[in-house]
Motif scaffolding. Structure first.
Motif, PDB file in Angstrom:
ATOM      1  N   VAL A  39       0.840  -1.203   0.000  1.00  0.00           N
ATOM      2  CA  VAL A  39       0.000   0.000   0.000  1.00  0.00           C
ATOM      3  C   VAL A  39       0.874   1.253   0.000  1.00  0.00           C
ATOM      4  O   VAL A  39       0.621   2.219  -0.738  1.00  0.00           O
ATOM      5  N   TYR A  41       3.790   1.546  -1.271  1.00  0.00           N
ATOM      6  CA  TYR A  41       4.346   1.645  -2.625  1.00  0.00           C
ATOM      7  C   TYR A  41       3.365   2.334  -3.579  1.00  0.00           C
ATOM      8  O   TYR A  41       3.726   3.245  -4.328  1.00  0.00           O
ATOM      9  N   ILE A  42       2.100   1.906  -3.504  1.00  0.00           N
ATOM     10  CA  ILE A  42       1.083   2.527  -4.376  1.00  0.00           C
ATOM     11  C   ILE A  42       0.935   4.010  -4.035  1.00  0.00           C
ATOM     12  O   ILE A  42       0.821   4.857  -4.923  1.00  0.00           O
ATOM     13  N   LEU A  43       0.954   4.325  -2.725  1.00  0.00           N
ATOM     14  CA  LEU A  43       0.781   5.726  -2.330  1.00  0.00           C
ATOM     15  C   LEU A  43       1.955   6.578  -2.819  1.00  0.00           C
ATOM     16  O   LEU A  43       1.762   7.698  -3.276  1.00  0.00           O
ATOM     17  N   ASP A  45       3.760   5.888  -5.466  1.00  0.00           N
ATOM     18  CA  ASP A  45       3.534   5.993  -6.908  1.00  0.00           C
ATOM     19  C   ASP A  45       2.559   7.111  -7.233  1.00  0.00           C
ATOM     20  O   ASP A  45       2.710   7.826  -8.212  1.00  0.00           O
ATOM     21  N   ALA A  46       1.522   7.218  -6.377  1.00  0.00           N
ATOM     22  CA  ALA A  46       0.462   8.173  -6.677  1.00  0.00           C
ATOM     23  C   ALA A  46       0.851   9.601  -6.301  1.00  0.00           C
ATOM     24  O   ALA A  46       0.518  10.543  -7.008  1.00  0.00           O
ATOM     25  N   PHE A  47       1.552   9.765  -5.175  1.00  0.00           N
ATOM     26  CA  PHE A  47       1.718  11.120  -4.658  1.00  0.00           C
ATOM     27  C   PHE A  47       3.139  11.651  -4.705  1.00  0.00           C
ATOM     28  O   PHE A  47       3.369  12.822  -4.424  1.00  0.00           O
ATOM     29  N   ARG A  49       5.737  11.091  -7.427  1.00  0.00           N
ATOM     30  CA  ARG A  49       6.364  10.587  -8.647  1.00  0.00           C
ATOM     31  C   ARG A  49       7.817  11.047  -8.765  1.00  0.00           C
ATOM     32  O   ARG A  49       8.677  10.307  -9.199  1.00  0.00           O
ATOM     33  N   LEU A  52      10.503   9.005  -7.282  1.00  0.00           N
ATOM     34  CA  LEU A  52      10.821   7.764  -7.984  1.00  0.00           C
ATOM     35  C   LEU A  52      11.683   8.001  -9.212  1.00  0.00           C
ATOM     36  O   LEU A  52      12.330   7.095  -9.715  1.00  0.00           O
ATOM     37  N   ALA A  53      11.699   9.246  -9.703  1.00  0.00           N
ATOM     38  CA  ALA A  53      12.458   9.545 -10.917  1.00  0.00           C
ATOM     39  C   ALA A  53      13.944   9.684 -10.637  1.00  0.00           C
ATOM     40  O   ALA A  53      14.756   9.703 -11.550  1.00  0.00           O
ATOM     41  N   LYS A  55      17.632   9.259 -10.200  1.00  0.00           N
ATOM     42  CA  LYS A  55      18.537   8.219 -10.711  1.00  0.00           C
ATOM     43  C   LYS A  55      19.474   7.784  -9.582  1.00  0.00           C
ATOM     44  O   LYS A  55      20.060   8.619  -8.894  1.00  0.00           O
ATOM     45  N   ILE A  60      19.511   3.716 -13.677  1.00  0.00           N
ATOM     46  CA  ILE A  60      18.372   3.049 -13.042  1.00  0.00           C
ATOM     47  C   ILE A  60      17.759   3.976 -11.996  1.00  0.00           C
ATOM     48  O   ILE A  60      18.467   4.514 -11.135  1.00  0.00           O
ATOM     49  N   GLY A  63      12.601   4.377  -8.486  1.00  0.00           N
ATOM     50  CA  GLY A  63      11.338   3.658  -8.655  1.00  0.00           C
ATOM     51  C   GLY A  63      11.548   2.212  -9.078  1.00  0.00           C
ATOM     52  O   GLY A  63      10.880   1.303  -8.577  1.00  0.00           O
ATOM     53  N   ILE A  64      12.475   2.007  -9.988  1.00  0.00           N
ATOM     54  CA  ILE A  64      12.740   0.640 -10.455  1.00  0.00           C
ATOM     55  C   ILE A  64      13.355  -0.188  -9.327  1.00  0.00           C
ATOM     56  O   ILE A  64      12.966  -1.337  -9.105  1.00  0.00           O
ATOM     57  N   GLY A  67      10.460  -1.043  -6.889  1.00  0.00           N
ATOM     58  CA  GLY A  67       9.548  -2.058  -7.431  1.00  0.00           C
ATOM     59  C   GLY A  67      10.170  -3.441  -7.393  1.00  0.00           C
ATOM     60  O   GLY A  67       9.592  -4.399  -6.859  1.00  0.00           O
TER      61      GLY A  67
END
Lengths: 104, 511
Positions: A39, A41-43, A45-47, A49, A52-53, A55, A60, A63-64, A67
């Motif tokens: 959960v 992780y999804i949050l 992803d949603a809030f 971003r 996660l970008a 590097k 790499i 975010g990768i 995940g």
């Protein structure tokens, strides 16, 4: 006669119940752990971003890493539980079974 | 990439496929000699090892949809594909922690055995069987329609021929070889699929000096940073969580997955099998992520979409560019084999719900003649196979992408809550179990009907009456709530008394 076996059962069941409760505590905690990681992780992803970008190494992104990291954590968690259950838990259970003469 | 041999009759892939079918039919012949009792037919005589079952479980889970679909999704939308994969994977630890052991120890062949352990057998088994059959039917239908489309696209065979071919070969496995043949078909297919995907991923990375980062940088140059970031999938986080929970807990309620735990001899092997399965599936998802990026960069999004709008051919196109006709032929044959194996597992699970739960458990009230039950199991298998073929043909060209999601939502809402509560909650009553299963099933179906997936995409209304694409979160919560409330207002003395015994049995087995 029923009373007697009941009394026996109670004694044996005490050790058993304790072991059962311990396993339940472990499995429910691990489940909660995995569900919360997912959960969270999804949050993210949603809030968040942008986070996660970022590097991390040689192209790499964070975010990768996260995940793929969760996939690996999921697998390691099953490994830890299986190791505990197949070694510690099962031998404790066997000991309880032996002291009750094969049936509890 | 301008030319592809996809869609033409490809003699190499047909040869590979014939070798696979010949080998698996040979195994079926061998298995048919060991498939005379119900225990052999439903559970391969409990003689499968944890490692073998781990491979077979991963085979059940790595359907053509997840091999081709997730690679395609990564190829077209980049990072979003990984979010999907994570959701598919995290269900496995949950299966291990909450379900695998008690399931193995309390049941014989189906998860309904466990739900009905201390509750009134007939109502509970009926409801659980309906849940199983509906889950299996939706899943089966999705696989059949996918199979027809895929085989038409890859081999150039007419849709109907492809459906009948898949249906007939699958029936041969299940009817003659039972669970033993089905398991070995799954194991072989899982090994072929993992092997093929590994080679393809290494081949892709070879072009980037074995630096995954180089591949990612190349993707960023071609498609921008957004390709590396969450996009459309998490526009609505509630929707993603709802989908994620359906995937997570649905895995713990899928009849064909749960049934696999009876093929191993004891709970030790059952646990091990989840560990292996999680490892194989996780490895496979990491591979598909690499393949998706490889396809996006090497084949190109535009070229992928000219073959198939949904991107499902991404992995196969990548194989063709890198390895030519032979490698494409191999992977196409593996994709075909994948469908066969998954369909066989589903049919067996559906048939056992009819013969073991409905016929032996409800109709004959547990007083059974093994020979008769086996015959009913085979008749159910045959009927289910024919139903799958007919439905597959009827639904030709329909948008069925939602059906796997729906199958998971039903499994998470109709099957999982009752299974969990029956194992862990003393005060769970027969009425509570039946109410929970009916509520979960009904809510999942009604909500998905009103959701954008059917109401807007299929029925073309302008606005959905239920906002989420996947109803999992609400239908599962509803099922738990109703199960708990009804149990609070009813009493099931027998069930309460048997709880202590059930707990002991769930640990030491011997049912």
């Amino acid at each position: 006669m029923k009373k007697k076996t009941n009394k026996n059962k109670k004694l044996d069941n005490f050790a058993f119940q304790e072991l059962y409760n311990r396993r339940k505590a472990i499995t429910f905690t691990l489940t909660l752990f995995i569900v919360s990681i997912y959960v969270a992780y999804i949050l993210i992803d949603a809030f968040n971003r942008e986070l996660l970008a970022r590097k991390i190494s040689g192209g790499i992104t964070l975010g990768i890493y996260i995940g793929i990291g969760i996939i690996i954590i999921g697998w390691i968690t099953t490994g830890i539980y299986v190791w505990w259950a197949n070694n510690k838990y099962d031998s404790l259970l066997d000991r309880i079974k032996r002291t009750t003469g094969g049936h509890s | 990439m301008s030319t592809t041999s996809l869609g033409q009759v490809n003699s190499i892939s047909i040869s590979f496929f014939f070798i696979f079918v010949a080998a698996t039919l040979f195994i079926t012949y061998w298995a048919s000699k060991k498939s005379h009792t119900t225990s052999e037919f439903y559970a391969a005589g409990h003689g499968i090892s944890g490692f073998q079952n781990g491979l077979a479980l991963s085979g059940d889970f790595m359907s053509a949809a997840s091999f081709l679909g997730i690679a395609g999704m990564v190829a077209l939308s980049g990072y979003d594909g990984l979010i999907y994969s994570v959701g598919w994977l995290v269900g496995w630890p949950v299966v291990l922690f909450l379900i695998a052991e008690p399931l193995r120890n309390l049941g014989k062949y189906t998860y309904a055995d466990v739900v009905a352990y201390r509750l009134s057998k007939r109502p509970v088994r009926s409801a659980a069987a309906v849940g199983s059959i509906v889950t299996v039917l939706f899943y089966l239908l999705a696989q059949m329609v996918g199979a027809g489309t895929l085989i038409k696209l890859v081999f150039g065979l007419p849709y109907e021929v492809a459906i009948i071919l898949v249906g007939s070969i699958m029936l041969a496995y299940v009817l003659f070889g039972g669970m033993l043949a089905t398991t070995w078909v799954q194991i072989i297919k899982a090994a072929l699929l993992l092997g093929g995907a590994t080679v393809l991923a290494i081949w892709t990375l070879y072009h980037y000096g074995f630096h995954f980062g180089n591949l990612i940088n190349e993707a960023q140059i071609q498609y921008g940073i957004d390709f590396l970031l969450p996009g459309g999938l998490v526009k609505n986080p509630l929707d993603t969580i709802s989908l994620g929970l359906a995937l997570m807990f649905g895995t713990a309620g899928l009849p064909h997955i749960l049934m696999r735990f009876y093929t191993v001899p004891n709970s030790k092997e059952a646990r091990k099998s989840v560990f292996y399965a999680t490892g194989f599936i996780g490895f496979f998802y990491i591979l598909t992520f690499i393949l998706g990026f490889g396809a996006a960069v090497i084949v190109g999004k535009a070229a992928i979409q000219t073959i198939d709008q949904g991107g499902n051919m991404a992995a196969l196109l990548l194989a063709e560019v890198l390895g030519g006709q032979v490698f494409l032929g191999y992977l196409a044959a593996v994709a075909f084999a994948t469908i066969l194996a998954v369909v066989a597992g589903l049919t067996l699970a559906g048939a056992s719900a009819v013969s073991h739960d409905l016929y032996a458990g409800v109709f004959k009230q547990g007083i059974i003649n093994e020979k008769k039950e086996l015959r009913v199991a085979k008749i159910s298998t045959l009927s289910l196979g024919i139903v799958a073929i007919v439905l597959g043909i009827l639904f030709k060209g329909q948008n069925i992408a939602f059906m796997v999601g729906l199958a998971f939502a039903i499994a998470a809402s109709a099957n999982f809550p009752a299974l969990l509560l029956s194992i862990y909650w003393k005060k769970f009553t027969t009425q509570g179990a039946v109410a929970s299963m009916i509520t979960g099933l009904g809510l999942a179906i009604i909500l998905i009907f009103l959701s954008p997936t059917i109401w807007v995409d299929v029925l073309h209304h302008s606005r959905a009456l239920f906002p989420l694409k996947n109803p999992g979160l609400f239908s599962m919560a509803g099922s738990f709530l109703v199960g708990i409330l009804v149990s609070r207002f009813t009493h099931d003395l027998q069930a309460e008394e048997k709880f202590a015994e059930e707990t002991v049995r769930s640990c030491i087995g011997g049912v």
